[in-house]
Design an enzyme around this catalytic site. Structure first.
Site, PDB file in Angstrom:
ATOM      1  N   ASP A 156      28.690  39.426  20.529  1.00 37.63           N
ATOM      2  CA  ASP A 156      29.892  39.879  21.230  1.00 37.63           C
ATOM      3  C   ASP A 156      29.867  39.221  22.596  1.00 37.63           C
ATOM      4  OD1 ASP A 156      30.458  41.488  19.069  1.00 37.63           O
ATOM      5  OD2 ASP A 156      29.576  43.287  19.955  1.00 37.63           O
TER       6      ASP A 156
ATOM      7  N   ASP B 124      35.790  48.126  10.797  1.00 39.14           N
ATOM      8  CA  ASP B 124      35.038  48.828  11.831  1.00 39.14           C
ATOM      9  C   ASP B 124      35.014  50.303  11.461  1.00 39.14           C
ATOM     10  OD1 ASP B 124      34.681  46.511  13.252  1.00 39.14           O
ATOM     11  OD2 ASP B 124      36.351  46.859  14.610  1.00 39.14           O
TER      12      ASP B 124
END
Length: 281
Positions: free
Chosen positions: A130, A11
């Site tokens: 997500d 990330d």
């Protein structure tokens, strides 16, 4: 039988690798290119770069990081975050990545996935989902969903009345925005439009190290015919095994357990092989 894949996830925010819990409480985890080189040497099957604030901050994709990584790393590279049009995909592929991961733009315009897969091939189009457990929709559905009655099966409001199993709602903008879309139905629809793979992250488990959401992973894996990458919650090697066996995932994505050197890729693969999972060593 196809080998299961171990995929570290980097990330990236402001040019640095970061890690949080439930998409918040972010802390630094190093330089992205250095991390990528480490995982390449370790024998990771693939690597994922996600620019976690690009869509929220409406910034451009991280082409410089991708290009530097592709120069020295030879495993397949998937990049996501801030992809808004076909030119962005072309630029990333030209910079050296092998696949692109698309979330926010797919929800804004689902037919973008169709156009992208037709232009570049479904093998390089990954749809990131997500998802968070819910009792009903908490977000405002996109305008296209409210307009098109034929797509009502995507709306959590209609799904809740006819499903006994748990519901999961799709979120976008780095987990900041609920969208009123049923995550399982969305995965099916993305496959129909040409997605070649689903990157499925449990927002409830992300960064907790409590294990993947096995029920979510298995439900989506059984609903689609394309590979599903389980993400969110890896805390030990048993969790990887559970996602691949009980969760029926084709690959597991993990961050913290590899970034902070709790386990090596080699250790993970040897453990999985000892449990009967086919992996590349």
């Amino acid at each position: 039988m196809l080998a299961k894949r171990i995929i570290p996830c980097l990330d990236v925010r402001d040019g640095r690798v970061v890690k949080g819990v439930n998409f918040v409480n972010i802390r630094d985890a190093g330089d992205p290119v250095e991390n990528a080189l480490y995982y390449d040497e370790q024998g990771a099957d693939e690597l994922v770069f996600l620019d976690i604030t690009a869509s929220h901050e409406k910034r451009n994709i991280i082409l410089d990081v991708v290009a530097k990584t592709a120069d020295d790393v030879f495993m397949p590279l998937t990049v996501g975050g801030g992809i808004r049009n076909l030119d962005d995909i072309r630029a990333l592929l030209n910079a050296g990545c092998d696949k692109v991961s698309i979330n926010t733009t797919a929800v804004r315009d689902p037919l973008f996935i169709k156009a992208a897969s037709e232009r570049f091939g479904s093998q390089c189009i990954v749809v990131a989902i997500d998802a968070r457990r819910c009792r009903g929709a908490s977000g405002e559905p996109p305008e296209w969903l409210k307009r098109d009655e034929s797509l009502g099966f995507l709306d959590i409001g209609s799904s809740a009345a006819c499903r006994r199993s748990p519901l999961w709602e799709v979120y976008t903008h780095g987990g900041r925005r609920p969208r009123g879309i049923d995550a399982v139905a969305w995965a099916r629809y993305m496959e129909e439009l040409g997605a070649g793979e689903i990157l499925l992250t449990s927002m409830d488990r992300d960064g907790t190290k409590d294990g993947y959401d096995i029920e979510l992973t298995r439900t989506v894996a059984e609903a689609v015919g394309i590979p599903v990458i389980a993400s969110g919650g890896a805390g030990n090697l048993e969790h990887l095994y559970e996602a691949l066996s009980d969760g029926k995932a084709d690959a597991v994505l993990a961050a913290s357990i590899f970034h902070y050197r709790e386990y090596t890729i080699r250790e993970a693969k040897e453990y999985l092989r000892s449990k009967g999972i086919v992996v590349r060593l």
